[in-house]
Motif scaffolding. Structure first.
Motif, short mmCIF file in Angstrom:
data_model
loop_
_atom_site.label_atom_id
_atom_site.label_comp_id
_atom_site.label_asym_id
_atom_site.label_seq_id
_atom_site.Cartn_x
_atom_site.Cartn_y
_atom_site.Cartn_z
N UNK A 1 -7.76 -6.09 -8.34
CA UNK A 1 -7.12 -4.97 -7.35
C UNK A 1 -8.89 -5.37 -5.78
N UNK A 2 -8.30 -5.55 -4.24
CA UNK A 2 -8.59 -6.10 -3.69
C UNK A 2 -9.60 -4.79 -2.45
N UNK B 1 1.44 -0.65 0.25
CA UNK B 1 0.01 0.10 0.22
C UNK B 1 0.49 1.14 -0.22
N UNK B 2 1.05 1.64 -0.79
CA UNK B 2 0.99 3.82 -0.64
C UNK B 2 0.45 4.44 -0.62
N UNK B 3 0.85 5.87 0.62
CA UNK B 3 -0.57 6.42 0.83
C UNK B 3 -0.11 8.09 1.18
N UNK B 4 -1.73 8.97 0.40
CA UNK B 4 -0.50 10.31 0.84
C UNK B 4 -1.69 10.69 1.20
N UNK B 5 -1.78 11.83 1.51
CA UNK B 5 -2.88 12.89 2.35
C UNK B 5 -3.93 13.21 1.76
N UNK B 6 -3.74 13.44 0.49
CA UNK B 6 -4.64 13.98 -0.52
C UNK B 6 -4.38 13.24 -1.85
N UNK C 1 -5.18 0.29 -12.24
CA UNK C 1 -7.02 -0.09 -12.43
C UNK C 1 -7.47 0.96 -11.43
N UNK C 2 -7.68 2.33 -11.95
CA UNK C 2 -8.00 3.26 -11.12
C UNK C 2 -9.37 3.50 -10.63
N UNK C 3 -10.49 2.54 -11.52
CA UNK C 3 -11.73 2.50 -10.54
C UNK C 3 -11.36 1.91 -9.35
N UNK C 4 -10.39 1.23 -8.89
CA UNK C 4 -9.80 0.51 -7.98
C UNK C 4 -8.84 0.95 -6.56
N UNK C 5 -8.14 1.99 -7.56
CA UNK C 5 -6.83 2.25 -6.91
C UNK C 5 -6.02 1.84 -6.66
N UNK D 1 0.48 -6.10 -6.54
CA UNK D 1 -0.79 -5.36 -7.05
C UNK D 1 -0.34 -4.49 -5.78
N UNK D 2 0.21 -2.85 -6.60
CA UNK D 2 -0.14 -1.74 -4.86
C UNK D 2 -1.41 -1.33 -4.56
N UNK D 3 -1.57 -0.99 -3.75
CA UNK D 3 -2.98 0.44 -3.82
C UNK D 3 -1.82 1.12 -3.22
N UNK D 4 -2.72 2.24 -3.96
CA UNK D 4 -2.61 3.62 -3.50
C UNK D 4 -3.57 4.51 -3.32
N UNK D 5 -3.41 4.90 -2.19
CA UNK D 5 -4.50 5.81 -1.25
C UNK D 5 -4.58 6.49 -0.69
#
Length: 592
Positions: free
Chosen positions: A575-576, A283-288, A308-312, A320-324
């Motif tokens: 994507x989960x 998972x990669x996280x950002x403030x905004x 997969x933009x819809x699933x970030x 697979x890496x989530x970007x939230x």
């Protein structure tokens, strides 16, 4: 499938259904101050996949996500998440800055708690998780205080977690930290019009130090499945290095500063290597969301990947890496406020300290001395105010707390000189006997001292030219239990997306800022209260435990999904998202 294998699979499916239900109720809203409909969930009631999907659809129908407003976020909440959804998981935090620094002093060894937004956010999380914090040991007495394994138990007097110090040579620190991280990546990611400097030798040091920290993470891991929280731009290569050594680890990387658009990012000579390193994260996280989108666009431009933009989610190299977006916050300072004097006493003490008259209005700025913070710009706004409204000369004092930072770098030396010169010019132009419009204090303050300053002030100016979040804004709001005071907040700080009742300003527009400053100076107590009350509620509810809890819940979903894949011998790459996880469980049950 054997009876044993089928039984194990059913256990995992049922456990995962319970997790899906928990995720619905504890999922972190990406929206500010949402109020979802209440969903009946009797204690002990089994929650089926269809029921979970129905709840989610109900929220989506109202334009909202399943929200964590149903939860009071606290250390106990995090401990429950870890116990229920990540049992026996070891939490490892990695950052450049350590939460406690030991220095040699005239009286022996002095303990310093750095005034850092990152530290103030992560320290209560690590305490709650009883984790291990890995950081650079830069204090002059740091080596004296560790055991044979370079560990020290903290906080002093009431230890609840382990601080593991990593030692760097002067050359490593110069190249990795001062060089590549702060002369290269820092100006690259902030729109402050300071040119990034990239040197091959700095990159080599950066890579070597990231490798050294990866070795330390592996050494500190009690098994092959830790939860590793990698912090900030100092460690862009670390996630991939950890993944190579601990493929079953959950690696959550949080990027505390902005991420530039892909055109600006293209300046970096090692742009592909940095992206590949970060995509080693689970998972990669950002403030905004804006910064998360910029990161995704950079990956799309420079790497062959599936997005997969819809699933970030980004698929790269078979992973697979989530970007939230996870907006960071602070620990609600209830205990600290209980120890502080009341607002009137704070005002009296601060006015005695600086010799201020009782009837002057006090504006404050509190930050490191950094060119991204807009200190010179607020001085220009003050100058503009006095030109337009000279009646405020003698009635307004601005106190700038500017803790020294990176003073050996040329850009910071220049900023130091410019700030002091501008402050002196304003004092010569508008000052008189017993009155200076600007007080510049270039020294570190403790958290209690900073909160006293917040409570004593009439206006807090947060005029960042560019900021990932800026926790000073949230600290000021939390400090004002009298529901008074005015927050002036830059539109280019991530906090402006949440603290909507602040006076939002463009720090590049001195005339506009001067007019907003006048509005702040003349705001009635009733309006101050109307603005402060919802901001305080937002910061109280969306606290740092909610920030961490959202990432840990996402980590738990990934871990459950990985366990299910291993149990069934499958390796699906969907994507989960919550819907995908639920539908995957349904497919497994039908297949049996």
């Amino acid at each position: 499938m054997t009876d044993y294998g089928a039984g194990l699979l059913w256990v995992l499916i049922l456990a995962s259904f319970g997790l899906s239900a928990l995720a619905v109720f504890f999922s972190i809203s990406r929206q500010r101050r949402s109020h979802p409909p209440t969903v009946a969930h009797p204690a002990g009631e089994d929650v089926t996949a269809e029921a979970a999907r129905k709840i989610i659809r109900e929220f989506e129908k109202n334009g909202q996500s399943a929200d964590a407003a149903l939860v009071t976020w606290s250390p106990e909440t995090l401990r429950k998440i870890l116990a229920d959804d990540l049992p026996e998981a070891q939490v490892i935090v990695v950052s450049n800055r350590e939460p406690y620094i030991h220095n040699v002093s005239g009286n022996g060894v002095e303990l310093l708690v750095p005034a850092s937004g990152l530290v103030s956010a992560l320290e209560p999380i690590t305490r709650a998780c009883a984790g291990t914090w890995i950081a650079y040991g830069g204090g002059t007495a740091d080596r004296l205080m560790v055991d044979k394994d370079d560990r020290v138990q903290v906080p002093p007097g009431n230890p609840s977690y382990t601080l593991r110090r990593v030692w760097l040579t002067e050359e490593e620190h110069q190249g990795y930290y001062l060089g590549f991280a702060n002369e290269g990546l820092w100006p690259l990611c902030h729109i402050a019009f300071t040119r990034p400097i990239f040197r091959a030798s700095d990159w080599e040091a950066y890579e070597a130090v990231n490798r050294k920290f990866a070795d330390t993470v592996v050494a500190e891991a009690r098994n092959e499945r830790p939860i590793v929280l990698v912090q900030d731009y100092h460690f862009a290569l670390l996630p991939r290095m950890i993944r190579e050594r601990l493929p079953e680890a959950i690696v959550i990387t949080f990027w505390h500063i902005p991420w530039p658009n892909s055109e600006v990012y293209s300046i970096c000579p090692w742009r592909e290597r940095i992206l590949e390193g970060l995509l080693g994260s689970s998972i990669i996280g950002f403030h905004t969301q804006f910064h998360a989108n910029n990161f995704t666009e950079s990956v799309d431009r420079f790497l062959e990947s599936r997005i997969e933009r819809a699933d970030a989610a980004i698929s790269y190299g078979g992973q697979t890496t989530l970007v939230h977006a996870y907006p960071i916050s602070i620990e609600w300072p209830a205990d600290l406020l209980a120890r502080l004097p009341d607002v009137d006493d704070c005002r009296a003490r601060l006015r005695d300290r600086f010799g201020l008259k009782a009837d002057v209005k006090l504006g404050v700025g509190v930050e490191r001395l950094d060119y991204t913070k807009g200190i010179l710009d607020r001085f220009q706004a003050l100058d503009e105010l006095f030109k337009r409204y000279p009646e405020w000369i003698g009635k307004l004092v601005f106190l700038q707390i500017a803790a020294p930072s990176r003073g050996t770098l040329p850009a910071y030396k220049l900023l130091h000189d410019e700030c002091h010169r501008y402050a002196e010019e304003l004092n010569e132009r508008y000052g008189s006997d017993g009155y200076k419009p600007v007080i510049m204090v270039a020294e570190h303050h403790t958290q209690e001292q900073v909160y006293e300053i917040y409570r004593a002030s009439d206006i807090c100016m947060v005029t960042s030219l560019h900021d990932g979040m800026n926790l000073v804004a949230k600290e000021f709001v939390a400090a004002r239990d009298d529901e008074q005071g005015v927050l002036m907040l830059s539109t280019f700080a991530g906090a402006s997306r949440e603290l909507l009742e602040a006076l939002i300003v463009n720090p590049y527009d001195a005339a506009m800022m001067s007019e907003t400053l006048l509005q702040a100076l003349t705001m009635t107590p009733d309006e101050q209260r109307e603005r402060m009350r919802p901001m305080r509620q937002m910061v109280r509810d969306n606290n740092v435990y909610r920030w961490a809890g959202s990432m840990l819940l996402d980590a738990a979903r990934l871990r459950k999904r990985g366990d299910l894949d291993r149990a069934t011998g499958t390796a699906e790459r969907q994507p989960p998202s919550i819907d995908n996880v639920v539908s995957m469980f349904e497919r497994k049950r039908v297949a049996m």
